[in-house]
Design an enzyme around this catalytic site. Structure first.
Site, PDB file in Angstrom:
ATOM      1  N   LYS A 106      11.844  -0.795  -1.714  1.00  0.00           N
ATOM      2  CA  LYS A 106       9.985  -0.791  -0.661  1.00  0.00           C
ATOM      3  C   LYS A 106      10.549  -0.580   0.558  1.00  0.00           C
ATOM      4  CE  LYS A 106       5.700  -0.763  -1.640  1.00  0.00           C
ATOM      5  NZ  LYS A 106       4.872  -0.126  -3.083  1.00  0.00           N
TER       6      LYS A 106
HETATM    7  P1  NAD Z   1      -5.374   1.795   2.484  1.00  0.00           P
HETATM    8  O1  NAD Z   1      -4.568   0.760   2.811  1.00  0.00           O
HETATM    9  O2  NAD Z   1      -5.545   3.068   2.139  1.00  0.00           O
HETATM   10  O3  NAD Z   1      -6.621   0.765   1.815  1.00  0.00           O
HETATM   11  C1  NAD Z   1      -6.590  -0.571   1.942  1.00  0.00           C
HETATM   12  C2  NAD Z   1      -7.842  -1.158   1.855  1.00  0.00           C
HETATM   13  O4  NAD Z   1      -8.042  -2.475   1.423  1.00  0.00           O
HETATM   14  C3  NAD Z   1      -9.116  -0.840   3.078  1.00  0.00           C
HETATM   15  O5  NAD Z   1      -9.947  -0.300   2.611  1.00  0.00           O
HETATM   16  C4  NAD Z   1      -9.157  -2.119   3.582  1.00  0.00           C
HETATM   17  O6  NAD Z   1      -9.835  -2.548   4.768  1.00  0.00           O
HETATM   18  C5  NAD Z   1      -8.986  -3.130   2.377  1.00  0.00           C
HETATM   19  N1  NAD Z   1      -8.907  -4.672   2.374  1.00  0.00           N
HETATM   20  C6  NAD Z   1      -7.350  -4.737   2.930  1.00  0.00           C
HETATM   21  N2  NAD Z   1      -7.281  -6.573   2.918  1.00  0.00           N
HETATM   22  C7  NAD Z   1      -8.648  -6.880   2.058  1.00  0.00           C
HETATM   23  C8  NAD Z   1      -8.812  -7.787   1.864  1.00  0.00           C
HETATM   24  N3  NAD Z   1      -8.635  -8.751   1.893  1.00  0.00           N
HETATM   25  N4  NAD Z   1     -10.529  -7.774   1.050  1.00  0.00           N
HETATM   26  C9  NAD Z   1     -11.316  -6.412   0.873  1.00  0.00           C
HETATM   27  N5  NAD Z   1     -11.120  -5.583   1.395  1.00  0.00           N
HETATM   28  C10 NAD Z   1      -9.811  -5.664   1.892  1.00  0.00           C
HETATM   29  O7  NAD Z   1      -4.307   1.290   1.229  1.00  0.00           O
HETATM   30  P2  NAD Z   1      -4.171   1.417  -0.316  1.00  0.00           P
HETATM   31  O8  NAD Z   1      -3.336   2.507   0.149  1.00  0.00           O
HETATM   32  O9  NAD Z   1      -5.364   2.113  -0.486  1.00  0.00           O
HETATM   33  O10 NAD Z   1      -3.310   0.943  -0.827  1.00  0.00           O
HETATM   34  C11 NAD Z   1      -3.997  -0.244  -1.394  1.00  0.00           C
HETATM   35  C12 NAD Z   1      -3.016  -1.042  -2.585  1.00  0.00           C
HETATM   36  O11 NAD Z   1      -2.678  -0.670  -3.332  1.00  0.00           O
HETATM   37  C13 NAD Z   1      -2.225  -2.266  -1.961  1.00  0.00           C
HETATM   38  O12 NAD Z   1      -2.044  -3.416  -2.721  1.00  0.00           O
HETATM   39  C14 NAD Z   1      -0.774  -0.743  -2.170  1.00  0.00           C
HETATM   40  O13 NAD Z   1       0.455  -1.666  -2.094  1.00  0.00           O
HETATM   41  C15 NAD Z   1      -1.394  -0.586  -3.560  1.00  0.00           C
HETATM   42  N6  NAD Z   1      -0.719   0.654  -4.264  1.00  0.00           N
HETATM   43  C16 NAD Z   1      -1.050   1.547  -3.613  1.00  0.00           C
HETATM   44  C17 NAD Z   1      -0.886   3.727  -4.088  1.00  0.00           C
HETATM   45  C18 NAD Z   1      -0.918   4.678  -3.214  1.00  0.00           C
HETATM   46  O14 NAD Z   1      -0.886   5.558  -3.637  1.00  0.00           O
HETATM   47  N7  NAD Z   1      -1.930   4.655  -1.966  1.00  0.00           N
HETATM   48  C19 NAD Z   1      -0.276   3.255  -5.294  1.00  0.00           C
HETATM   49  C20 NAD Z   1       0.162   1.367  -5.840  1.00  0.00           C
HETATM   50  C21 NAD Z   1      -0.547   1.224  -5.499  1.00  0.00           C
END
Ligand code: NAD
Length: 421
Positions: free
Chosen positions: A111
């Site tokens: 990471k």
């Molecule tokens: P992103 O930045 O695209 O979206 C994050 C979303 O969460 C946004 O809508 C933001 O406004 C919201 N948010 C942030 N803090 C918040 C809170 N305290 N309460 C409510 N909403 C909140 O991120 P993403 O890529 O969608 O990733 C989201 C999660 O999924 C992370 O934990 C990331 O590590 C995990 N993840 C992502 C992927 C991927 O392919 N993008 C893969 C595996 C895991």
């Protein structure tokens, strides 16, 4: 009334280590192997000098933690946030090792992160930060070493800059050095929706166990970024009723179901879901405690803690985000009979299609989207069944079963390879 906001009772590393220890003990893992697997192979800290648009020189801190190369090159996202810490990156790197092993793809875990606030950075500043970060870690990444991908606040464009910087240094184009790239640059079809699609695939499998239909199933999603919005879109199209969604600003709720295509348009225009018509406002934490069948946290870590786990009313918890639940909250949920699909299984769709992207780049031969989605489904259904059967066999919950399965696979590889000393 919501009882808690993000609670830092456990760091991501603490949560990972607590679960690792339970799983390793149940597996009867050799103490030396346990010590080795609990620690990352390599931790890189870089200081990135960047000239800002106003001419000032700033220095940003960047991390890349490589947890394990036992099963193949390291794989894992890069996140940009003012809250990034080495401890968080270390925990997430280890979780990537377990995630890749759960879905049985030939990668270890890594990471990365940069301590910065993308909301206050221009595109050109972000580009300079990304390129210099790439140059600083260049010797440690690459298709055979460590393959970064997008994570919080990074995207296809970030990956394109990393790929270009890497290629410029090597003097030839190396598309397989990152995944999550734009399609025109060696990205895979199906990658943008892969994590959300994977969340739906495992939810479908969980419903089967309860003999439930999609149409009868009410879903609440926290987070409307890549994972949350794609999961909401696909689940809505498949017949699920999405009754609540939250982003960082606020939540919205409609017990009859939200119009997700319109919400997607609305959030694109307004850069938030706040104020969406035909919905009631609700707190972004409070939403987690509403009555629903499936709760899908897809925002950030530690949102379900010992303080609010007792108020979760969902029957099924599908962890789209990494580490949304703390270990004390796990115990409360399991005691209350909530069926948890743990993060390392639920959100593994992204890394699985990243693996497909890496394979396609190395072959220079690209698959149609239907093939990507079909192969993703095949892998994630198999992983779901492996975890649930492992749990039943060893009489442990799904989270510990997923860890046990993953640790067992990595430990088996280590034993075959032996320790080079
Ligand atoms: P992103 O930045 O695209 O979206 C994050 C979303 O969460 C946004 O809508 C933001 O406004 C919201 N948010 C942030 N803090 C918040 C809170 N305290 N309460 C409510 N909403 C909140 O991120 P993403 O890529 O969608 O990733 C989201 C999660 O999924 C992370 O934990 C990331 O590590 C995990 N993840 C992502 C992927 C991927 O392919 N993008 C893969 C595996 C895991």
């Amino acid at each position: 009334m919501a009882t808690v906001d993000t609670d830092k009772e456990f760091s991501v590393f603490d949560s990972m280590a607590a679960r690792f220890d339970v799983a390793a003990q149940k597996l009867g893992l050799d103490e030396g192997i346990l010590r080795y697997l609990r620690t990352p192979n390599r931790e890189i800290i870089v200081h990135i000098p960047v000239t800002m648009d106003n001419g000032r020189l700033e220095v940003f801190v960047g991390y890349r933690v490589q947890h394990s190369i036992a099963r193949g090159p390291c794989k894992g996202g890069v996140r940009y946030s003012p809250e990034v810490t080495l401890d968080e990156i270390r925990g997430l790197a280890a979780e990537m090792t377990w995630k890749c092993a759960v879905v049985n793809i030939p990668f270890g875990g890594a990471k990365g992160g940069i301590v910065c606030d993308p909301e206050h950075l221009s595109q050109s500043e972000l580009e300079r930060i990304t390129r210099r970060y790439t140059a600083e870690i260049l010797d440690y990444i690459g298709p055979e070493r460590d393959v970064p991908a997008p994570d919080m606040n990074t995207n296809e464009q970030t990956m394109a800059w990393i790929m270009d910087t890497y290629s410029m240094h090597l003097r030839h184009t190396v598309t397989a050095c990152v995944t999550g790239k734009p399609f025109g640059l060696g990205g895979s079809r199906g990658r943008p929706a892969a994590t959300g699609r994977g969340c739906m695939i495992v939810t479908d499998q969980a419903l089967k166990r309860f003999g439930r239909e999609r149409e009868q199933t009410r879903v609440i999603v926290q987070g409307f970024g890549n994972v949350g919005s794609q999961a909401s879109r696909l689940m809505h199209e498949a017949g699920y009723r999405i009754i609540g969604v939250a982003d960082i600003h606020s939540g919205i709720y409609n017990s009859n179901g939200l119009d997700i295509p319109q919400l997607l348009e609305y959030s694109k225009e307004n850069r938030t879901i706040e104020g969406f018509p035909e919905s009631e406002p609700i707190g972004r934490q409070e939403i987690l405690e509403q009555d629903c069948d499936v709760l899908l946290p897809a925002a950030t870590e530690n949102v379900i803690t010992s303080k609010n786990a007792g108020h979760i009313r969902a029957r099924i918890l599908v962890e789209g985000a990494n580490s949304p639940t703390t270990p004390p909250a796990d115990d409360i949920l399991f005691d209350r009979g909530v069926f948890v699909v743990p993060d390392i299984l639920a959100n593994a769709g992204g890394v699985t299609v990243s693996y497909f992207e890496w394979v396609q780049d190395r072959q220079g031969y690209f698959w149609p989207e239907g093939m990507v989605n079909e192969r993703l489904k095949h892998i994630q259904v198999a992983a779901f069944n492996d975890v649930v059967h492992f749990g039943e066999k060893h009489n442990v919950n799904n989270r510990i079963a997923a860890y046990m399965l993953a640790i067992d696979r990595v430990a088996t590889t280590l034993k075959l390879r032996g320790i080079y000393a």
